[in-house]
Design a protein around this motif. Sequence first.
Motif, PDB file in Angstrom:
ATOM      1  N   ILE A 247     -16.564 -15.337 -54.924  1.00  0.00           N
ATOM      2  CA  ILE A 247     -16.812 -14.495 -56.086  1.00  0.00           C
ATOM      3  C   ILE A 247     -18.017 -13.610 -55.776  1.00  0.00           C
ATOM      4  O   ILE A 247     -19.023 -14.086 -55.265  1.00  0.00           O
ATOM      5  CB  ILE A 247     -17.081 -15.353 -57.343  1.00  0.00           C
ATOM      6  N   ASN A 248     -17.903 -12.326 -56.088  1.00  0.00           N
ATOM      7  CA  ASN A 248     -18.999 -11.392 -55.866  1.00  0.00           C
ATOM      8  C   ASN A 248     -20.014 -11.505 -57.005  1.00  0.00           C
ATOM      9  O   ASN A 248     -19.653 -11.448 -58.174  1.00  0.00           O
ATOM     10  CB  ASN A 248     -18.461  -9.962 -55.788  1.00  0.00           C
TER      11      ASN A 248
ATOM     12  N   ARG B 150     -22.794  -9.502 -58.593  1.00  0.00           N
ATOM     13  CA  ARG B 150     -23.329  -8.139 -58.632  1.00  0.00           C
ATOM     14  C   ARG B 150     -24.820  -8.099 -58.898  1.00  0.00           C
ATOM     15  O   ARG B 150     -25.528  -7.255 -58.368  1.00  0.00           O
ATOM     16  CB  ARG B 150     -22.663  -7.339 -59.745  1.00  0.00           C
TER      17      ARG B 150
ATOM     18  N   THR C 276     -24.322 -11.420 -63.189  1.00  0.00           N
ATOM     19  CA  THR C 276     -23.105 -10.643 -63.413  1.00  0.00           C
ATOM     20  C   THR C 276     -22.181 -10.914 -62.232  1.00  0.00           C
ATOM     21  O   THR C 276     -22.547 -10.669 -61.078  1.00  0.00           O
ATOM     22  CB  THR C 276     -23.428  -9.135 -63.501  1.00  0.00           C
ATOM     23  N   LEU C 277     -21.002 -11.449 -62.543  1.00  0.00           N
ATOM     24  CA  LEU C 277     -20.042 -11.853 -61.509  1.00  0.00           C
ATOM     25  C   LEU C 277     -18.740 -11.081 -61.646  1.00  0.00           C
ATOM     26  O   LEU C 277     -18.330 -10.747 -62.755  1.00  0.00           O
ATOM     27  CB  LEU C 277     -19.743 -13.357 -61.634  1.00  0.00           C
ATOM     28  N   ASP C 278     -18.084 -10.819 -60.533  1.00  0.00           N
ATOM     29  CA  ASP C 278     -16.753 -10.216 -60.545  1.00  0.00           C
ATOM     30  C   ASP C 278     -15.723 -11.348 -60.573  1.00  0.00           C
ATOM     31  O   ASP C 278     -15.392 -11.918 -59.532  1.00  0.00           O
ATOM     32  CB  ASP C 278     -16.542  -9.342 -59.307  1.00  0.00           C
ATOM     33  N   ILE C 279     -15.251 -11.667 -61.754  1.00  0.00           N
ATOM     34  CA  ILE C 279     -14.289 -12.752 -61.958  1.00  0.00           C
ATOM     35  C   ILE C 279     -12.894 -12.144 -62.055  1.00  0.00           C
ATOM     36  O   ILE C 279     -12.691 -11.177 -62.799  1.00  0.00           O
ATOM     37  CB  ILE C 279     -14.617 -13.534 -63.248  1.00  0.00           C
ATOM     38  N   SER C 280     -11.936 -12.732 -61.354  1.00  0.00           N
ATOM     39  CA  SER C 280     -10.588 -12.160 -61.339  1.00  0.00           C
ATOM     40  C   SER C 280      -9.687 -12.675 -62.455  1.00  0.00           C
ATOM     41  O   SER C 280      -8.708 -12.025 -62.796  1.00  0.00           O
ATOM     42  CB  SER C 280      -9.925 -12.417 -59.983  1.00  0.00           C
TER      43      SER C 280
END
Length: 64
Positions: A13-14, A16, A34-38
């Motif tokens: 998970i990225n 940010r 802040t995370l890039d959740i799919s």
Amino acid sequence: MRDIASLVADEKINMREAQARTGLKDNSAVVTATLDISSTVQLSRLLPRIERLPNVVEAQRQIG
């Protein structure tokens, strides 16, 4: 914060952005990331893993 970042990276998970607020009266810290959740499935798997980390009291999604 390092343990949280490692766990997030292990889940591919990225992250940010991350901020930690320390120096609170009870020697605690508040970490906001802040995370890039799919998907909600990915989120529902991640939050309990964060909560199982040593010294983590709570992990929750903040909307907005």
